[in-house]
Design an enzyme around this catalytic site. Structure first.
Site, PDB file in Angstrom:
ATOM      1  N   ASP A  47      -1.606 -12.192 -39.002  1.00 22.42           N
ATOM      2  CA  ASP A  47      -0.460 -12.007 -38.107  1.00 22.42           C
ATOM      3  C   ASP A  47       0.795 -11.586 -38.866  1.00 22.42           C
ATOM      4  O   ASP A  47       1.094 -12.105 -39.936  1.00 22.42           O
ATOM      5  CB  ASP A  47      -0.198 -13.322 -37.356  1.00 22.42           C
ATOM      6  CG  ASP A  47       0.946 -13.226 -36.373  1.00 22.42           C
ATOM      7  OD1 ASP A  47       0.738 -12.669 -35.286  1.00 22.42           O
ATOM      8  OD2 ASP A  47       2.055 -13.695 -36.700  1.00 22.42           O
ATOM      9  N   GLU A  52      -2.657  -7.375 -37.715  1.00 19.39           N
ATOM     10  CA  GLU A  52      -1.903  -7.043 -36.512  1.00 19.39           C
ATOM     11  C   GLU A  52      -1.129  -5.738 -36.703  1.00 19.39           C
ATOM     12  O   GLU A  52      -0.374  -5.578 -37.655  1.00 19.39           O
ATOM     13  CB  GLU A  52      -0.915  -8.169 -36.195  1.00 19.39           C
ATOM     14  CG  GLU A  52      -0.052  -7.886 -34.989  1.00 19.39           C
ATOM     15  CD  GLU A  52       1.004  -8.961 -34.772  1.00 19.39           C
ATOM     16  OE1 GLU A  52       1.549  -9.010 -33.660  1.00 19.39           O
ATOM     17  OE2 GLU A  52       1.275  -9.735 -35.710  1.00 19.39           O
TER      18      GLU A  52
END
Length: 328
Positions: free
Chosen positions: A278, A320
């Protein structure tokens, strides 16, 4: 490949000859992918050799601790490296509470997933977040614990085992840019521990933050204006790209790399087969830029991937795409 440090060989001693040989073979295969970027980023630092040896020791220790069923999976995927690209791969994404209730309740839905032909489940933010506002679970307080609202790490292992037996891989989120302000490292930093203060981007005054702010964007300008937050306990400014309770890690510190790899391999040993990384675009900071998509980020991700390929070869990563594709 250079000869292994004594600490690494000690960590491999309890292993059988085959396991020790597998580790060394995989390390040899990924040595350049692992060590060239590590040297580029940290080779100039006085503690480089110690950090390199700590990295290898962590990798060896996690390989030693890896369950036999997952070591078998590693071997299977070494022989079939394109396993995740096969046309019969089918994914399913869910929040535990909305899909089933608790983690253990997921076990009641395995027939349903199998009937759909699912081979991959992404369980949305699962690691223990801070209490209160936690950015939907992405303000992680403890990477080694499951959100108590959903269950325990033992529950997670039971679920990943049951899914794997049905041919279903488990993906979880791994937040890399920041931790929660309540994380153990941040708590030690706030208590004055210089080692852990070096895990974060901290400043005594606004001189350097103001220079950065000239080119930084505000991610959440309405709820968290600016990119720095004053901490009364430490008497320092903390880099907080997203929210005041999310403290940016200092990836210029190789200790952070070693800590994160240890955590990632620990989660892999609990049954996570895919790690969604992330907020990676924000990990490296450079004055005069937006501090997004810096080339050093690619080196960091290469290090993380190489470490997994050695100590948990059955695991893959996906990152991501948080910014425009043209900027990636």
């Amino acid at each position: 490949m250079e000869s292994l440090p004594a600490a690494v060989r000690t960590a491999l001693t309890p292993l059988g000859a085959q396991d020790a040989r597998l580790f060394e073979m995989r390390l040899d295969r990924s040595w350049d992918d692992l060590m060239e970027p590590f040297a580029r980023l940290y080779g100039h630092l006085p503690g480089y050799s110690a950090a390199r040896d700590a990295l290898l020791k962590v990798m060896a220790a996690n390989w030693q601790a890896r369950p036999s069923a997952l070591k078998s999976l590693d071997l299977e995927r070494d022989l079939n490296p394109d396993w995740f690209l096969r046309p019969d791969r089918m994914g399913y994404v869910f929040y535990v509470d909305r899909f089933a209730g608790k983690l253990t309740d997921v076990l009641d839905h395995l027939d349903y997933l199998e009937e759909l032909g699912i081979t991959y489940v992404h369980i949305m933010p699962l690691l223990k977040p801070r209490d209160g506002d936690n950015d939907g679970g992405y303000s992680v307080q403890d990477y080694r614990a499951i959100n108590p609202a959903f269950g325990t790490m033992a529950d997670f292992e039971a679920v990943t085992t049951a899914l794997r037996e049905r041919g279903i891989s488990t993906c979880i989120d791994m937040v890399l840019n920041h931790t929660a302000r309540e994380h153990e490292w941040a708590a030690k930093a706030r208590a004055g521990d210089a080692q852990y203060q070096a895990y974060y981007r901290l400043y005594d005054d606004r001189q350097i933050p103001d220079q950065f702010e000239q080119t930084l964007l505000e991610i959440f300008p309405d709820q968290a204006p600016g990119n720095f937050t004053w901490d009364d306990t430490m008497g320092k400014w903390v880099w907080t790209t997203f929210n005041t309770h999310q403290w940016d890690l200092n990836w210029e510190n190789p200790r952070v790399v070693v800590e994160i790899i240890d955590i990632m391999l620990h989660l892999a040993n609990r049954g996570a087969e895919v790690l969604r990384l992330d907020a990676v675009a924000f990990m490296w900071k450079r004055l005069g830029t937006q501090c997004q998509n810096q080339p050093e980020v690619h080196d960091i991700l290469q290090i993380l991937r190489a470490a997994s390929r050695v100590s948990a070869a059955g695991v893959i990563h996906k990152a991501e795409a948080i910014v425009s594709p043209v900027d990636l």
